[in-house]
Scaffold this motif. Structure first.
Motif, short mmCIF file in Angstrom:
data_model
loop_
_atom_site.label_atom_id
_atom_site.label_comp_id
_atom_site.label_asym_id
_atom_site.label_seq_id
_atom_site.Cartn_x
_atom_site.Cartn_y
_atom_site.Cartn_z
N ARG A 3 -3.77 -7.61 -5.03
CA ARG A 3 -4.95 -7.22 -4.25
C ARG A 3 -6.19 -7.68 -5.01
N ALA B 198 -5.82 8.25 -4.79
CA ALA B 198 -6.37 6.93 -5.09
C ALA B 198 -6.56 6.70 -6.58
N MET C 46 0.79 -1.23 0.00
CA MET C 46 0.00 0.00 0.00
C MET C 46 0.83 1.29 0.00
N GLN D 25 -7.08 6.06 6.09
CA GLN D 25 -6.97 6.77 4.81
C GLN D 25 -7.72 8.10 4.84
N CYS E 224 -13.01 6.81 3.73
CA CYS E 224 -11.75 6.39 3.11
C CYS E 224 -11.15 7.54 2.29
N ASN E 225 -10.34 7.22 1.30
CA ASN E 225 -9.78 8.23 0.40
C ASN E 225 -10.03 7.80 -1.03
N THR F 212 -12.23 10.43 -7.52
CA THR F 212 -13.61 10.10 -7.88
C THR F 212 -14.55 10.80 -6.90
N ARG G 92 -2.34 2.93 -3.34
CA ARG G 92 -3.60 2.24 -3.05
C ARG G 92 -4.73 3.05 -3.68
N GLY G 93 -5.95 2.50 -3.60
CA GLY G 93 -7.07 3.11 -4.30
C GLY G 93 -7.20 2.41 -5.65
N ALA G 94 -8.43 1.98 -5.96
CA ALA G 94 -8.61 1.08 -7.11
C ALA G 94 -8.04 1.62 -8.43
N PRO G 95 -8.38 2.84 -8.86
CA PRO G 95 -7.83 3.29 -10.15
C PRO G 95 -6.31 3.45 -10.13
N ALA H 208 -15.40 3.52 -5.09
CA ALA H 208 -15.73 2.10 -5.19
C ALA H 208 -14.51 1.31 -5.64
N ASP H 209 -14.45 0.08 -5.20
CA ASP H 209 -13.41 -0.85 -5.66
C ASP H 209 -13.93 -1.79 -6.73
N LYS I 120 -14.25 0.52 0.77
CA LYS I 120 -13.52 0.36 2.04
C LYS I 120 -14.43 -0.08 3.18
N PHE J 168 -12.65 -4.60 2.84
CA PHE J 168 -13.77 -4.00 2.11
C PHE J 168 -15.09 -4.61 2.57
#
Ligand code: MRU
Length: 379
Positions: free
Chosen positions: A95, A190, A46, A223, A184-185, A196, A49-52, A263-264, A275, A341
């Motif tokens: 992840r 992210a 991490m 976060q 979260c962040n 987002t 981190r953060g999906a995108p 969102a993840d 998260k 999550f």
């Protein structure tokens, strides 16, 4: 427009540079990766981190793998193919929940599986694709921000069109400027930039300077307290941190106009993994009649999964829960659970804001229709 100058990840001279998110806000330092294995390690631990942002990092990891073979090893096409297979597998395993990771790796696979001829040319093509994914993510976040601001504050007069009212009315007892709660962040850190959920907040603030943010601290890795607070403060957007357990207090008192989260992974029916703790906030928002908005690019939407029960949920190390800042919080040997999550059911979500437009319930239809208008095409 609110700028957000945060440099989350960069490709520089055949290396990947990332801001070390584990150390923010105390220290602003950067990690340099020269191999795909180092990128995989940075995702797992991490640093990023953060999906995108994870998706962009993985794409750059593949580009590094190709570069290593093409420019410093044998350079033969079969060696390149097996190196890219190994890198893709290794990066994918880092992840499991963020859909953007697999999405970005598939984008890269389309380039290298179709490549014939000079491995150096393939390496250059992969580098170009990784940079396109990065640039595309920033563009998507900015577009998400504008659509989100239409929902929350409406459009001001001018700019080629008439003024419009917000598309989603604020919570019934709310008559001040927007007061947004986030968890979260889901910011510039992210993503490749702008964010987002924080993109929606940035664009909304640009239209209505009365906007204020309540940010959940987001245990266990904080976060919200560390990263969301850091980003918003840099942009001059008023933010107050609350512990996660305080969200119900403020929602119950009518002090929140909207909840906005990232969102993840979003499934075909609109169920949304984000998260840990997001689900609890969604229940509270529903109880108190506060709109609950999800902001995410299409690279987060997994139309191959019917519903959220099928989303793999990452479980992380116990020490994230048992320690804080290196200090032990719990008795030695105590049992720990640490899912990273949870899944918010579509029925709790008022709208999903994408770069292609805003989806409203029922999501199975609205998300599929929006998908048809994006690059990826119809499901
Ligand atoms: O474990 P993290 O910090 O990677 O989790 C991040 C989140 O849950 C974010 O809300 C999500 O990835 C959206 S980021 C635009």
């Amino acid at each position: 427009m609110i700028s957000s100058e945060v440099r989350t990840i960069e490709w520089r001279d055949g290396r990947v540079i990332m801001i070390d998110q584990r150390l923010l806000p105390a220290v602003e330092t950067y990690v340099t990766c020269s191999t795909w294995e180092e990128v995989a390690e940075a995702i797992s631990t991490m640093v990023i981190r953060g999906a995108p942002a994870i998706g962009v990092a993985a794409a750059m990891g593949v580009a590094l793998a190709a570069r290593t073979v093409a420019f410093t090893e044998s350079g033969a096409a079969p060696a390149m193919y097996s190196a890219l297979q190994a890198a893709t597998k290794g990066l994918f395993a880092t992840r499991p929940t963020a859909y953007n990771l697999g999405w970005a790796l598939e984008q890269m696979r389309t380039v290298w599986e179709g490549a014939v001829g000079d491995p150096r040319e393939t390496a250059r093509a992969l580098e170009r694709r990784a940079l396109e994914i990065m640039g595309g993510d920033v563009d998507s976040c900015r577009q998400i921000g504008e659509y989100g601001a239409d929902l929350i504050v409406g459009r001001p007069a001018g700019g080629g069109g008439p003024a419009t009212a917000p598309l989603i009315p604020a919570a019934p007892c709310f008559d001040d400027g927007p007061r947004i709660l986030t968890h979260c962040n889901a910011g510039a850190l992210a993503t490749a930039g702008y964010g987002t959920a924080l993109g929606v907040i940035r664009s909304s603030f640009a239209r209505d300077r009365r906007l204020r943010v309540l940010a959940d601290e987001t245990r266990p890795l904080l976060q919200g307290a560390r990263l969301t607070a850091w980003e918003l403060k840099r942009d001059g957007i008023p933010v107050e941190i609350i512990t996660d357990s305080m969200a119900g207090f403020y929602l119950g008192r009518g002090e929140v106009s909207h909840v906005v989260v990232g969102a993840d992974r979003i499934t075909a029916n609109g169920d949304t993994a984000n998260k840990i703790g997001t689900y609890a906030v969604s229940v509270l928002a529903r109880e108190h009649g506060v709109p609950f908005l999800v902001a995410a690019p299409f690279s987060t939407i997994d139309l191959s999964l019917e519903d959220g029960s099928l989303i793999p949920i990452e479980e992380r190390e116990a020490t994230e829960v048992t320690t804080l800042g290196g200090n032990r919080l719990t008795p030695e040997g105590v049992g720990v659970r640490n899912p990273a999550f949870d899944v918010t059911p579509a029925s709790h979500i008022s709208a999903i804001i994408t770069e292609g437009g805003i989806a409203f319930p029922p999501y199975r239809q609205s998300l599929a229709a929006l998908a048809c208008n994006t690059e990826g095409g119809c499901p």
